[in-house]
Enzyme design. Structure first.
Site, PDB file in Angstrom:
ATOM      1  N   PHE A 241      17.887  89.713  -2.872  1.00 55.11           N
ATOM      2  CA  PHE A 241      18.455  91.043  -1.893  1.00 55.11           C
ATOM      3  C   PHE A 241      17.325  91.715  -1.305  1.00 55.11           C
ATOM      4  CE2 PHE A 241      19.796  94.990  -0.664  1.00 55.11           C
ATOM      5  CZ  PHE A 241      20.817  94.841   0.223  1.00 55.11           C
TER       6      PHE A 241
ATOM      7  N   LYS B 129      13.732 103.506  -2.017  1.00 52.16           N
ATOM      8  CA  LYS B 129      14.616 104.220  -2.728  1.00 52.16           C
ATOM      9  C   LYS B 129      14.049 105.349  -3.571  1.00 52.16           C
ATOM     10  CE  LYS B 129      18.075 100.426  -3.257  1.00 52.16           C
ATOM     11  NZ  LYS B 129      17.864  99.207  -2.966  1.00 52.16           N
TER      12      LYS B 129
ATOM     13  N   ASP C 200       8.626  92.823  -3.335  1.00 54.10           N
ATOM     14  CA  ASP C 200       9.957  93.817  -2.967  1.00 54.10           C
ATOM     15  C   ASP C 200       9.968  94.645  -4.213  1.00 54.10           C
ATOM     16  OD1 ASP C 200      11.854  95.213  -2.311  1.00 54.10           O
ATOM     17  OD2 ASP C 200      12.798  93.699  -1.059  1.00 54.10           O
TER      18      ASP C 200
END
Ligand SMILES: *Cc1c(COP(=O)(O)O)cnc(C)c1O
Length: 426
Positions: free
Chosen positions: A146, A272, A231
């Site tokens: 993802f 985030k 990531d």
């Protein structure tokens, strides 16, 4: 007092159903307040947050230091665009580079934008530094990844729900099995610019690869002049008990790196929790010899690097250091998995718990398209704890890292009680 009549949860949900695109399927709870590890709904019910906005709220809801930085900066200057300099960006870039041990940073806003940026950077580097023939650059990704929701990123996805009827897709992407070093070696040829990987696959259901996976991937990338892009949008910023899940060679402010594999991604993607969930902030960090391929006009974003984002992110990262959140995540995570194993021994249908630090999941003995995980999350909600399934049979547990031991014990009791009750009903 407000002239607006007090809203009820049912009305709030009806408004979203009536006027909002239905691109999410939320748990039926309407939140209106958050503080630390807690959130409250419109009726005043209090819940433990065990999702933390997909690990964006690692520092806890509405952390006073981060909100304070937001307020202070918001009254001075919020946005200049990059057409002009602003007095926060340079300081922030220096802070970030020192904090994570990189030469350069490219600031963006959302995680998906940062992943896009990293892909663009890797392609340009591939042509200009590696000598890949024009139009031939390839990026290797992993199955069940993802990385976000843009067209190029979903071109790297094998999730039919995320991809169906969104084509045509971006070419130049090769997908291999996660946690499979031989597959990586086999997929690499002279036109591969980068290997893009999550150190732990969060959305896929918290898949933790073998201890040596990243280290071996790094060695293969180095040997073949391929960039290793990590990531860490979800795994980064103390979530997994380290400043970064790939941590090993970074300037970890808590000195937690010894004993872990020595991995330092060529390109690091953050988002985030870099802002503690207060503002959309993301970043791509890289060495100078990589980042230098980006020249004025090549890439940008109106909001990327805005002074509000810079002030907020610096405060959010200070909190991680000051409150020792990586250490806390590691200790609480070990305790959580231990307790969950004990609970699993009491139930007949929870298969396993896995994770690192406070990024964990339980897998239930049912199929991926069952509704069991959803039903358990509904029952957890009734008992005062909010979590969300990642698949029909997997529930992720990722509370804010500012949780105390006593709070964690209470949460474990809620989870135990819910699972045992659920068992009785089933
Ligand atoms: C959430 C996430 C993204 C996308 O971030 P957005 O801010 O939602 O665009 C990318 N990569 C990973 C690993 C994520 O968890």
């Amino acid at each position: 007092m407000s002239v607006v009549e007090k809203q009820h949860s049912a009305e709030a949900m009806a408004l979203e159903a009536r006027f909002g695109a239905q691109n999410y399927h939320p748990l039926p709870v309407v939140l209106s307040k958050g503080e630390g590890v807690f959130v409250w709904d419109l009726e005043g019910n209090k819940y433990y947050d065990f999702l933390s906005a997909y690990s964006a709220v690692n520092q806890g809801h509405c952390h006073p230091k981060i909100v304070g930085a937001l307020k202070e900066q918001a009254e001075k200057l919020t946005l200049t665009s990059r057409a002009f300099y602003n007095d926060q960006l340079g300081r922030y870039e220096q802070y970030l580079c020192n904090y994570f041990g990189y030469d350069k940073v490219l600031p963006m806003n959302t995680g998906a934008e940062a992943v896009e940026t990293a892909i663009k950077l890797a392609r340009k580097w591939g042509y200009e530094k590696k000598g890949i023939p024009a139009g031939k650059a390839k990026i290797i990704v992993c199955q069940n990844n993802f990385h976000g929701r843009t067209i190029t990123i979903i071109s790297a996805s094998n999730d039919p729900v995320a991809t169906e009827n969104f084509g045509p897709f971006t070419p130049g992407i090769i997908s291999i099995r996660y946690n499979d070093i031989a597959a990586l070696e086999e997929a690499i040829d002279e036109n591969v610019a980068a290997f893009l990987v999550e150190p732990i696959q969060g959305e896929a259901g918290v898949y933790v690869p073998d201890d040596t996976y990243l280290e071996e991937a790094q060695a293969i990338c180095k040997k073949n002049n391929v960039l290793l892009i990590a990531d860490e949008v979800q795994t980064g910023i103390a979530r997994t008990g380290r400043l970064l899940a790939s941590c090993g060679n970074c300037s970890c402010p808590e000195g937690l790196c010894s004993g872990t594999p020595q991995v330092k991604p060529d390109v690091l993607i953050l988002g985030k929790a870099i802002s503690g969930g207060v503002f959309p902030v993301s970043a791509v960090l890289a060495r100078e010899d990589i980042m230098e391929v980006i020249r004025p006009g090549n890439h940008g974003s109106t909001f990327g690097g805005n002074p509000l984002a810079c002030a907020v992110a610096m405060a959010a990262l200070e909190v991680v250091r000051e409150e020792g959140l990586a250490r806390r995540a590691e200790a609480l995570g070990n305790r959580f998995r231990q307790r969950m194993k004990e609970i699993i021994a009491e139930t007949h249908w929870v298969r396993l718990v896995r994770g690192k630090g406070l990024l964990n999941a339980i897998v239930i003995d049912d199929t991926e398209d069952s509704s069991t995980a959803w039903e358990i999350c509904m029952a957890l909600k009734e008992n005062g704890l909010l979590a969300k399934p990642t698949h029909g049979n997997i529930i992720r547990f990722a509370p804010p890292l500012v949780m105390t031991e006593a709070q964690l014990e209470e949460c474990i009791s809620i989870i135990r009680k819910t699972l045992l009750e659920f068992q009785k009903e089933a």
